[in-house]
Write a protein that holds these residues in place. Sequence first.
Motif, short mmCIF file in Angstrom:
data_model
loop_
_atom_site.label_atom_id
_atom_site.label_comp_id
_atom_site.label_asym_id
_atom_site.label_seq_id
_atom_site.Cartn_x
_atom_site.Cartn_y
_atom_site.Cartn_z
N LYS A 57 -8.42 -12.85 6.61
CA LYS A 57 -8.90 -11.54 6.17
C LYS A 57 -9.05 -10.56 7.33
O LYS A 57 -8.74 -9.37 7.20
CB LYS A 57 -10.24 -11.71 5.45
N ASN A 58 -9.54 -11.02 8.46
CA ASN A 58 -9.92 -10.12 9.55
C ASN A 58 -8.95 -10.06 10.72
O ASN A 58 -8.90 -9.03 11.40
CB ASN A 58 -11.30 -10.52 10.08
N ASN A 59 -8.18 -11.10 10.98
CA ASN A 59 -7.40 -11.15 12.22
C ASN A 59 -5.89 -11.17 12.03
O ASN A 59 -5.16 -11.07 13.00
CB ASN A 59 -7.81 -12.38 13.03
N VAL A 60 -5.42 -11.32 10.80
CA VAL A 60 -3.98 -11.40 10.56
C VAL A 60 -3.47 -10.01 10.20
O VAL A 60 -4.06 -9.31 9.38
CB VAL A 60 -3.67 -12.40 9.42
N THR A 61 -2.37 -9.62 10.83
CA THR A 61 -1.72 -8.36 10.50
C THR A 61 -0.64 -8.66 9.46
O THR A 61 0.32 -9.38 9.74
CB THR A 61 -1.07 -7.74 11.75
N TRP A 62 -0.83 -8.14 8.27
CA TRP A 62 0.08 -8.40 7.18
C TRP A 62 1.21 -7.38 7.17
O TRP A 62 1.03 -6.22 7.51
CB TRP A 62 -0.65 -8.35 5.84
N THR A 63 2.40 -7.83 6.80
CA THR A 63 3.55 -6.94 6.68
C THR A 63 3.31 -5.98 5.51
O THR A 63 2.84 -6.40 4.46
CB THR A 63 4.81 -7.78 6.39
N PRO A 64 3.63 -4.70 5.70
CA PRO A 64 3.49 -3.76 4.57
C PRO A 64 4.32 -4.20 3.37
O PRO A 64 5.38 -4.80 3.51
CB PRO A 64 4.01 -2.43 5.13
N TRP A 65 3.82 -3.90 2.16
CA TRP A 65 4.43 -4.37 0.92
C TRP A 65 5.89 -3.93 0.79
O TRP A 65 6.75 -4.72 0.40
CB TRP A 65 3.60 -3.89 -0.27
N ALA A 66 6.19 -2.69 1.13
CA ALA A 66 7.56 -2.19 1.01
C ALA A 66 8.51 -2.96 1.93
O ALA A 66 9.63 -3.30 1.54
CB ALA A 66 7.61 -0.70 1.32
N GLU A 67 8.07 -3.25 3.13
CA GLU A 67 8.91 -3.99 4.06
C GLU A 67 9.09 -5.44 3.60
O GLU A 67 10.19 -6.00 3.72
CB GLU A 67 8.32 -3.97 5.47
N ALA A 68 8.04 -6.03 3.06
CA ALA A 68 8.15 -7.40 2.55
C ALA A 68 9.15 -7.46 1.39
O ALA A 68 9.95 -8.40 1.31
CB ALA A 68 6.78 -7.90 2.09
N GLN A 69 9.14 -6.48 0.51
CA GLN A 69 10.11 -6.44 -0.59
C GLN A 69 11.52 -6.27 -0.06
O GLN A 69 12.45 -6.94 -0.52
CB GLN A 69 9.78 -5.28 -1.53
#
Length: 65
Positions: A16-28
Amino acid sequence: MAGFVNYVKESFGELKNNVTWTPWAEAQRLTVLVAVFSIIFSLAIWGVDTVFSKIIALYFDWING
């Protein structure tokens, strides 16, 4: 058992706090890219397999007369 529960809580906190998630559009976009290349690669393997199987069948027909 308490150690396992603590591990799970810390894991969720880390996600929740330390992971940088890929933006949804880029993941798609990347998912579509992987799917397209997987299909192309599987078609290429199917083509090579078909050609080799025909060559081997012709070879065995030739040696069996």
